[in-house]
Design a protein around this motif. Structure first.
Motif, PDB file in Angstrom:
ATOM      1  N   ASP A  62     -10.994   6.800 -27.691  1.00  0.00           N
ATOM      2  CA  ASP A  62     -11.464   7.606 -26.890  1.00  0.00           C
ATOM      3  C   ASP A  62     -10.793   7.313 -25.290  1.00  0.00           C
ATOM      4  OD1 ASP A  62     -13.711   8.458 -25.051  1.00  0.00           O
ATOM      5  OD2 ASP A  62     -15.133   6.694 -25.283  1.00  0.00           O
ATOM      6  N   HIS A  93      -8.053   0.371 -20.366  1.00  0.00           N
ATOM      7  CA  HIS A  93      -8.199   0.553 -21.951  1.00  0.00           C
ATOM      8  C   HIS A  93      -7.439   0.542 -22.544  1.00  0.00           C
ATOM      9  CE1 HIS A  93     -13.272   0.735 -21.320  1.00  0.00           C
ATOM     10  NE2 HIS A  93     -12.461   1.182 -20.061  1.00  0.00           N
ATOM     11  N   SER A 145     -12.746   9.766 -17.337  1.00  0.00           N
ATOM     12  CA  SER A 145     -12.747   8.787 -16.387  1.00  0.00           C
ATOM     13  C   SER A 145     -12.449   7.853 -17.179  1.00  0.00           C
ATOM     14  CB  SER A 145     -14.149   9.410 -16.368  1.00  0.00           C
ATOM     15  OG  SER A 145     -14.782   8.910 -17.733  1.00  0.00           O
ATOM     16  N   LYS A 146     -11.910   7.454 -17.824  1.00  0.00           N
ATOM     17  CA  LYS A 146     -11.708   6.288 -18.253  1.00  0.00           C
ATOM     18  C   LYS A 146      -9.963   5.566 -18.096  1.00  0.00           C
ATOM     19  CE  LYS A 146     -13.200   4.820 -22.087  1.00  0.00           C
ATOM     20  NZ  LYS A 146     -13.242   4.334 -23.861  1.00  0.00           N
ATOM     21  N   TYR A 183      -2.431   9.245 -23.077  1.00  0.00           N
ATOM     22  CA  TYR A 183      -3.673   8.791 -22.086  1.00  0.00           C
ATOM     23  C   TYR A 183      -4.015  10.683 -22.164  1.00  0.00           C
ATOM     24  CZ  TYR A 183       0.661   9.538 -19.348  1.00  0.00           C
ATOM     25  OH  TYR A 183       2.050  10.249 -18.593  1.00  0.00           O
ATOM     26  N   GLY A 231      -7.391   4.210 -19.593  1.00  0.00           N
ATOM     27  CA  GLY A 231      -7.517   4.275 -20.962  1.00  0.00           C
ATOM     28  C   GLY A 231      -5.494   4.637 -21.809  1.00  0.00           C
ATOM     29  N   ASN A 269     -12.301  -1.859 -15.688  1.00  0.00           N
ATOM     30  CA  ASN A 269     -11.201  -1.814 -16.639  1.00  0.00           C
ATOM     31  C   ASN A 269      -9.946  -1.455 -17.230  1.00  0.00           C
ATOM     32  OD1 ASN A 269     -13.503  -3.693 -17.012  1.00  0.00           O
ATOM     33  ND2 ASN A 269     -14.252  -2.168 -18.483  1.00  0.00           N
ATOM     34  N   ASN A 277     -10.906   9.183 -22.599  1.00  0.00           N
ATOM     35  CA  ASN A 277     -10.962  11.043 -21.995  1.00  0.00           C
ATOM     36  C   ASN A 277     -10.753  11.012 -20.221  1.00  0.00           C
ATOM     37  OD1 ASN A 277     -13.776   8.949 -20.199  1.00  0.00           O
ATOM     38  ND2 ASN A 277     -14.515   8.357 -22.156  1.00  0.00           N
TER      39      ASN A 277
END
Length: 309
Positions: free
Chosen positions: A138, A98, A142-143, A276, A145, A96, A140
């Motif tokens: 959120d 985000h 690892s995401k 980001y 986004g 994904n 982070n």
């Protein structure tokens, strides 16, 4: 064992391959003093001369030749892994992406973002969230986004922020309003007017009273709604106003118009940007996302600035 800078192994290979100081410097993209310092560190660590400068070229010692044979294969593997990190494109990623932004922006961004991802042959699934009312998204490490909202952001060094641009703030109002006859509206003329706004879960950065006061707009919100569409209907059918940039398609709304706001004779501007996690800084996929987002922002602002009132 003394700590060793693995980057010096790259020096080792390049010096052995290129020999000439000028060629080595060009290949490593370093200064002559940096090259000399790297050589000194190699000599100190291994307790060997490593290279002897003869007739203007570096000649490896017997120990250096043996060392290069030992480290060649693992070093190539490390460089291959580093190369993957620098070439991972949107098309190579799974999972994904985000997106965090106020809901009124989400309405305009989603189609452009999906089109941009398709053009990159990306199979990432876009997951959009409203910007949290009382906290930071959120984002982070690892995401994968990105967040879009008012710029600049109040963030720490774990995040990277970039400016997108500014938009002129104004008000949507009913054409029957006496203020609709003006080309622009000074903020002092808004005193006593009734305003509709989006609730904080939908739009925490433009419509709430505190943010408007930061821009010199002293308003009192009479009703709070869950969507911009509902707010604009209150403008068209009732006698409310909505503070916003002119980025909403008024379509067949015959009773709805928009006028820019001024403060002390100057347009009221609002800055947008994106943010980001620093773990994605200079990642090729994030660079591609930056380009897509900037293009979407330009398209949105250009579309509605050309539409006029």
């Amino acid at each position: 064992m003394k700590q060793f800078d693995l980057n010096l192994l790259r020096y080792l290979r390049v010096i052995a391959a290129y020999r000439s100081p000028s060629a080595i410097i060009r290949r490593l993209d370093v200064s002559r003093s940096t090259l000399s310092r790297g050589l000194s560190q190699l000599r100190e660590h291994f307790g060997n001369e490593m290279f002897v400068l003869s007739n203007g070229v570096y000649e490896p010692t017997s120990f250096t030749k043996l060392l290069i044979k030992r480290v060649e294969q693992p070093l190539m593997e490390v460089e291959r892994c580093l190369g993957l990190a620098q070439t991972e494109l949107l098309a190579d990623m799974e999972g994904n992406i985000h997106l965090y932004c106020p809901s009124y922006l989400d309405e305009h961004l989603v189609v452009g973002l999906v089109q941009g991802l398709r053009q990159q042959d990306s199979h990432l699934k876009l997951v959009s969230y409203p910007w949290p009312a009382d906290s930071f998204p959120d984002l982070n490490s690892s995401k994968f986004g990105i967040g879009i909202n008012r710029f600049p952001f109040n963030i720490d060094s774990n995040y990277v922020q970039r400016r997108l641009g500014s938009v002129t703030m104004g008000v949507y109002l009913n054409r029957a309003s006496s203020l609709a006859a003006l080309e622009s509206i000074d903020v002092v003329k808004l005193k006593g007017c009734k305003f509709a706004a989006l609730n904080t879960g939908a739009n925490v950065d433009v419509q709430d009273e505190a943010r408007c006061r930061e821009m010199g707009i002293d308003i009192h919100v009479d009703i709070s709604l869950s969507s911009m569409r509902a707010a604009l209907r209150c403008v068209e059918e009732l006698d409310y106003m909505v503070v916003s940039a002119d980025i909403f398609n008024r379509g067949n709304a015959m009773n709805l118009t928009w006028r820019p706001l001024t403060l002390d004779g100057q347009p009221v501007e609002y800055e947008y940007g994106f943010v980001y996690h620093r773990a994605w800084y200079q990642h090729p996929a994030m660079k591609s996302m930056e380009s897509i987002i900037r293009r979407c922002y330009r398209d949105i602002t250009r579309q509605y600035s050309c539409a006029g009132a």
